[in-house]
Motif scaffolding. Structure first.
Motif, PDB file in Angstrom:
ATOM      1  N   SER A  43      36.479  19.558 -40.126  1.00 30.10           N
ATOM      2  CA  SER A  43      36.497  20.743 -39.274  1.00 30.10           C
ATOM      3  C   SER A  43      36.652  20.351 -37.808  1.00 30.10           C
ATOM      4  CB  SER A  43      35.217  21.547 -39.469  1.00 30.10           C
ATOM      5  OG  SER A  43      35.237  22.716 -38.682  1.00 30.10           O
ATOM      6  N   SER A  44      37.479  21.100 -37.090  1.00 30.20           N
ATOM      7  CA  SER A  44      37.679  20.856 -35.668  1.00 30.20           C
ATOM      8  C   SER A  44      37.057  21.940 -34.798  1.00 30.20           C
ATOM      9  CB  SER A  44      39.190  20.781 -35.365  1.00 30.20           C
ATOM     10  OG  SER A  44      39.817  22.019 -35.649  1.00 30.20           O
ATOM     11  N   ASP A  45      36.468  22.947 -35.421  1.00 26.29           N
ATOM     12  CA  ASP A  45      35.879  24.046 -34.654  1.00 26.29           C
ATOM     13  C   ASP A  45      34.728  24.617 -35.461  1.00 26.29           C
ATOM     14  OD1 ASP A  45      35.358  25.967 -32.812  1.00 26.29           O
ATOM     15  OD2 ASP A  45      37.053  27.252 -33.326  1.00 26.29           O
ATOM     16  N   LEU A  46      33.558  24.691 -34.851  1.00 25.57           N
ATOM     17  CA  LEU A  46      32.365  25.205 -35.532  1.00 25.57           C
ATOM     18  C   LEU A  46      31.757  26.391 -34.798  1.00 25.57           C
ATOM     19  CD1 LEU A  46      30.726  21.734 -36.301  1.00 25.57           C
ATOM     20  CD2 LEU A  46      31.980  23.171 -37.903  1.00 25.57           C
ATOM     21  N   ARG A  47      32.503  26.985 -33.862  1.00 25.57           N
ATOM     22  CA  ARG A  47      31.964  28.062 -33.040  1.00 25.57           C
ATOM     23  C   ARG A  47      31.978  29.398 -33.790  1.00 25.57           C
ATOM     24  NH1 ARG A  47      36.000  27.449 -28.166  1.00 25.57           N
ATOM     25  NH2 ARG A  47      37.341  27.022 -29.959  1.00 25.57           N
ATOM     26  N   LYS A  60      49.687  11.928 -41.724  1.00 26.87           N
ATOM     27  CA  LYS A  60      48.780  12.455 -40.713  1.00 26.87           C
ATOM     28  C   LYS A  60      47.627  11.497 -40.462  1.00 26.87           C
ATOM     29  CE  LYS A  60      46.678  15.415 -44.247  1.00 26.87           C
ATOM     30  NZ  LYS A  60      46.430  16.812 -44.644  1.00 26.87           N
ATOM     31  N   VAL A  61      46.957  11.726 -39.336  1.00 27.37           N
ATOM     32  CA  VAL A  61      45.865  10.885 -38.864  1.00 27.37           C
ATOM     33  C   VAL A  61      44.694  11.792 -38.514  1.00 27.37           C
ATOM     34  CG1 VAL A  61      45.110   9.309 -37.044  1.00 27.37           C
ATOM     35  CG2 VAL A  61      47.416   9.109 -37.986  1.00 27.37           C
ATOM     36  N   ARG A  62      43.478  11.368 -38.871  1.00 30.57           N
ATOM     37  CA  ARG A  62      42.281  12.124 -38.506  1.00 30.57           C
ATOM     38  C   ARG A  62      41.347  11.214 -37.730  1.00 30.57           C
ATOM     39  NH1 ARG A  62      42.184  13.597 -44.131  1.00 30.57           N
ATOM     40  NH2 ARG A  62      43.175  15.609 -44.506  1.00 30.57           N
ATOM     41  N   ILE A  63      40.792  11.727 -36.629  1.00 34.93           N
ATOM     42  CA  ILE A  63      39.879  10.958 -35.786  1.00 34.93           C
ATOM     43  C   ILE A  63      38.667  11.833 -35.480  1.00 34.93           C
ATOM     44  CG2 ILE A  63      39.579   9.780 -33.579  1.00 34.93           C
ATOM     45  CD1 ILE A  63      42.603   9.292 -33.611  1.00 34.93           C
ATOM     46  N   ARG A  64      37.478  11.330 -35.779  1.00 36.73           N
ATOM     47  CA  ARG A  64      36.235  12.055 -35.491  1.00 36.73           C
ATOM     48  C   ARG A  64      35.799  11.748 -34.071  1.00 36.73           C
ATOM     49  NH1 ARG A  64      32.463  14.813 -38.279  1.00 36.73           N
ATOM     50  NH2 ARG A  64      33.659  14.479 -40.178  1.00 36.73           N
ATOM     51  N   LEU A  65      35.543  12.804 -33.294  1.00 33.99           N
ATOM     52  CA  LEU A  65      35.233  12.629 -31.876  1.00 33.99           C
ATOM     53  C   LEU A  65      33.918  11.913 -31.647  1.00 33.99           C
ATOM     54  CD1 LEU A  65      37.627  14.592 -31.581  1.00 33.99           C
ATOM     55  CD2 LEU A  65      36.347  15.748 -29.798  1.00 33.99           C
ATOM     56  N   SER A  66      32.967  12.057 -32.541  1.00 36.39           N
ATOM     57  CA  SER A  66      31.670  11.415 -32.339  1.00 36.39           C
ATOM     58  C   SER A  66      31.762   9.899 -32.395  1.00 36.39           C
ATOM     59  CB  SER A  66      30.663  11.909 -33.381  1.00 36.39           C
ATOM     60  OG  SER A  66      31.113  11.614 -34.688  1.00 36.39           O
ATOM     61  N   THR A  67      32.883   9.352 -32.901  1.00 40.70           N
ATOM     62  CA  THR A  67      33.050   7.903 -32.943  1.00 40.70           C
ATOM     63  C   THR A  67      33.652   7.353 -31.654  1.00 40.70           C
ATOM     64  OG1 THR A  67      35.258   8.071 -33.944  1.00 40.70           O
ATOM     65  CG2 THR A  67      33.367   8.011 -35.431  1.00 40.70           C
ATOM     66  N   LEU A  68      33.985   8.216 -30.701  1.00 42.38           N
ATOM     67  CA  LEU A  68      34.615   7.781 -29.453  1.00 42.38           C
ATOM     68  C   LEU A  68      33.553   7.577 -28.380  1.00 42.38           C
ATOM     69  CD1 LEU A  68      37.634  10.267 -29.363  1.00 42.38           C
ATOM     70  CD2 LEU A  68      37.559   7.977 -30.363  1.00 42.38           C
ATOM     71  N   GLU A  69      33.646   6.470 -27.674  1.00 44.09           N
ATOM     72  CA  GLU A  69      32.771   6.245 -26.536  1.00 44.09           C
ATOM     73  C   GLU A  69      33.216   7.124 -25.369  1.00 44.09           C
ATOM     74  OE1 GLU A  69      32.520   2.168 -25.521  1.00 44.09           O
ATOM     75  OE2 GLU A  69      32.054   1.501 -27.567  1.00 44.09           O
ATOM     76  N   THR A  70      32.271   7.609 -24.595  1.00 38.35           N
ATOM     77  CA  THR A  70      32.577   8.505 -23.492  1.00 38.35           C
ATOM     78  C   THR A  70      33.338   7.766 -22.395  1.00 38.35           C
ATOM     79  OG1 THR A  70      30.554   9.744 -23.957  1.00 38.35           O
ATOM     80  CG2 THR A  70      31.593  10.105 -21.812  1.00 38.35           C
ATOM     81  N   GLY A  71      34.471   8.326 -22.002  1.00 39.45           N
ATOM     82  CA  GLY A  71      35.245   7.785 -20.898  1.00 39.45           C
ATOM     83  C   GLY A  71      36.164   6.637 -21.244  1.00 39.45           C
ATOM     84  N   ARG A  72      36.078   6.109 -22.445  1.00 40.96           N
ATOM     85  CA  ARG A  72      36.922   4.966 -22.817  1.00 40.96           C
ATOM     86  C   ARG A  72      38.266   5.442 -23.337  1.00 40.96           C
ATOM     87  NH1 ARG A  72      35.567   0.416 -27.469  1.00 40.96           N
ATOM     88  NH2 ARG A  72      37.611  -0.596 -27.455  1.00 40.96           N
ATOM     89  N   ILE A  73      39.348   4.751 -22.932  1.00 39.47           N
ATOM     90  CA  ILE A  73      40.695   5.068 -23.393  1.00 39.47           C
ATOM     91  C   ILE A  73      41.010   4.177 -24.585  1.00 39.47           C
ATOM     92  CG2 ILE A  73      43.131   5.144 -22.807  1.00 39.47           C
ATOM     93  CD1 ILE A  73      42.358   5.572 -19.907  1.00 39.47           C
ATOM     94  N   TYR A  74      41.281   4.803 -25.733  1.00 38.60           N
ATOM     95  CA  TYR A  74      41.643   4.083 -26.941  1.00 38.60           C
ATOM     96  C   TYR A  74      43.158   4.160 -27.116  1.00 38.60           C
ATOM     97  CZ  TYR A  74      36.695   4.309 -28.280  1.00 38.60           C
ATOM     98  OH  TYR A  74      35.330   4.184 -28.324  1.00 38.60           O
ATOM     99  N   ALA A  79      30.921  16.651 -33.140  1.00 38.68           N
ATOM    100  CA  ALA A  79      30.909  16.413 -34.587  1.00 38.68           C
ATOM    101  C   ALA A  79      32.104  17.108 -35.234  1.00 38.68           C
ATOM    102  CB  ALA A  79      29.604  16.892 -35.204  1.00 38.68           C
ATOM    103  N   THR A  80      33.260  16.942 -34.617  1.00 43.77           N
ATOM    104  CA  THR A  80      34.487  17.600 -35.058  1.00 43.77           C
ATOM    105  C   THR A  80      35.591  16.555 -35.179  1.00 43.77           C
ATOM    106  OG1 THR A  80      34.822  18.187 -32.725  1.00 43.77           O
ATOM    107  CG2 THR A  80      33.998  19.904 -34.188  1.00 43.77           C
ATOM    108  N   VAL A  81      36.713  16.965 -35.754  1.00 45.20           N
ATOM    109  CA  VAL A  81      37.776  16.026 -36.096  1.00 45.20           C
ATOM    110  C   VAL A  81      39.097  16.508 -35.505  1.00 45.20           C
ATOM    111  CG1 VAL A  81      39.075  14.990 -38.006  1.00 45.20           C
ATOM    112  CG2 VAL A  81      36.618  15.320 -38.214  1.00 45.20           C
ATOM    113  N   LEU A  82      39.811  15.592 -34.877  1.00 47.42           N
ATOM    114  CA  LEU A  82      41.165  15.833 -34.385  1.00 47.42           C
ATOM    115  C   LEU A  82      42.150  15.387 -35.459  1.00 47.42           C
ATOM    116  CD1 LEU A  82      43.361  16.290 -32.113  1.00 47.42           C
ATOM    117  CD2 LEU A  82      42.983  13.874 -31.523  1.00 47.42           C
ATOM    118  N   THR A  83      43.132  16.228 -35.741  1.00 45.39           N
ATOM    119  CA  THR A  83      44.149  15.918 -36.747  1.00 45.39           C
ATOM    120  C   THR A  83      45.518  15.887 -36.081  1.00 45.39           C
ATOM    121  OG1 THR A  83      42.840  16.996 -38.473  1.00 45.39           O
ATOM    122  CG2 THR A  83      45.149  16.563 -38.962  1.00 45.39           C
ATOM    123  N   VAL A  84      46.243  14.795 -36.299  1.00 45.55           N
ATOM    124  CA  VAL A  84      47.602  14.631 -35.768  1.00 45.55           C
ATOM    125  C   VAL A  84      48.506  14.324 -36.948  1.00 45.55           C
ATOM    126  CG1 VAL A  84      49.076  13.432 -34.128  1.00 45.55           C
ATOM    127  CG2 VAL A  84      46.642  13.697 -33.632  1.00 45.55           C
TER     128      VAL A  84
END
Length: 414
Positions: free
Chosen positions: A28-32, A118-132, A106-111
């Motif tokens: 899920s990419s949106d839980l609002r 396709k590729v899925r990346i969970r945002l909670s696994t990203l460090e704040t401010g770091r460029i991957y 706790a959401t997922v970006l899908t490209v």
């Protein structure tokens, strides 16, 4: 004349307090909530750079050569974006950048690269401010097996507007409040999932294996700790066993140190694992999915239509295989139920002698516990568990034998 035959029960929520699960809960990419008036302020910004793709599998034949006309689509929240189409290229370059507001990490970006993978990346696994900047394999599972269709090169950054709000979101429930105040029934959830086509619930041998090994991986730490403690009890390493005795004696004599010691050990383990942290955002794992080792017949079964379009002989073979797997699962469930029934039937007098023995034991244990300090009992019990193999019998102990002899409800089943 037409006669009334049924009623349709409808539950309508007009305040928009629910979140319609139009995506799989795992991706899920949106839980609002549906109503914008109930949205909380954003906690950060997601920036995505779709750079290029390499080694794209040709999907067309143009002038006697393989070619592919590709474009990328990215989805996060309610916002969809699409890159331009690069014609006749197996190494397309997009170099396009997009941004989204983030309300929950706790959401997922899908490209997706159409129609490649396709590729899925969970945002909670990203460090704040770091460029991957990383190349992700585009993997597609067909009924013939797993195929790599190319690689997609992305640049991703998650920046937080407030570190306090980002940390505070971890204590909040995932779904809107109305899901917990007036929860949907199982039938209503299944209806929403069916209407939204969020996830397939059909049988898959590959997914069953994958979930089993995931469960084994989750409990592998507990199993390793059990094996280590078993080695301590068997005195395989006398120095370690003596140190464990000293630590156990210290914790029993000073029970206020137990909880701080647990948290201290957890802290040390986390610090030790820091150097093994992932260097790039996690992606779909073929080994976890059991996609790289799936049997062709299992994949053909997974991609079969519903109802099936295969021959009756093949369906019968798969049905027999499913019965075999389900039989083993049924046996494990029955064994677990048997242990619970034995505990329940201790006081039921179904086995009068066993219940009488247990009652006498309870009375004696109550008297001993009332007159004996708990520290002495704990020290005695711990030292007994870790006693030297010289003082152990190779046959099971009396309590284990007593428990295994307790009746269950298996003999009452047809």
């Amino acid at each position: 004349m037409d006669k009334f035959s049924s009623r349709l029960h409808i539950r309508v929520s007009l305040d928009g307090g629910y979140h319609v699960l139009d995506e799989s809960t795992h991706y899920s990419s949106d839980l609002r909530p549906t109503a914008k008036q109930l949205w909380k302020p954003s906690i950060g910004l997601l920036e995505l750079g779709i750079l290029n793709a390499d080694g794209i599998h040709p999907t067309k034949n143009r002038d006697g050569k393989g070619a592919s006309d590709t474009y990328c689509v990215a989805k996060y929240g309610q916002k969809w974006v699409r890159t331009r189409t690069v014609l006749n290229s197996l190494s397309p370059r997009y170099n396009e950048q997009y941004t989204w507001e983030v309300y929950d990490n706790a959401t997922v970006l899908t490209v997706g690269v159409f129609d490649i993978g396709k590729v899925r990346i969970r945002l909670s696994t990203l460090e704040t401010g770091r460029i991957y900047t990383h190349s992700y394999p585009l993997l597609v599972l067909h009924n013939s097996g797993l195929k790599k269709m190319g690689e997609l090169h992305l640049a991703i950054r998650f920046s937080s507007t407030s570190l306090l709000n980002t940390m505070r979101i971890y204590s909040k429930p995932l779904l809107p409040k109305l899901h917990y105040l007036q929860p949907l029934s199982i039938m209503q959830k299944e209806t929403v999932e069916y209407m939204s086509d969020t996830e397939s619930h059909l049988w898959s041998m590959r997914r069953s294996k994958a979930n089993f090994f995931r469960l084994v991986s989750v409990f592998s730490g507990l199993l390793a700790a059990g094996r280590w403690f078993s080695g301590v009890c068997l005195w395989k390493n006398p120095v370690t066993t003596v140190l464990v005795h000293i630590l156990f004696l210290m914790l029993v004599c000073f029970p206020e140190l137990i909880v701080p010691t647990i948290f201290l050990y957890s802290f040390l383990i986390g610090i030790w694992n820091y150097r093994y942290r992932p260097r790039n955002p996690s992606h779909m794992n073929t080994r976890i999915s059991q996609a790289d080792a799936a049997h062709p017949d299992e994949l053909d079964e997974e991609f079969d239509t519903f109802p099936t379009s295969r021959s009756p002989e093949l369906v019968r073979m798969r049905y027999d295989r499913l019965r075999s797997v389900a039989g083993r699962i049924q046996m494990v469930v029955g064994d677990i139920a048997l242990q619970g029934e034995r505990l329940q039937l201790l006081l039921s007098w179904r086995d009068p002698r066993a219940t009488a023995i247990f009652l006498v034991f309870c009375l004696g244990a109550a008297i001993v516990l009332y007159v004996t300090p708990f520290t002495m009992l704990a020290v005695g019990g711990g030292f007994y568990m870790m006693r030297h193999p010289f003082f152990r019998y190779k046959t099971p102990s009396a309590p284990i034998n007593f428990f295994r002899r307790l009746p269950g409800r298996t003999d009452s089943m047809l």
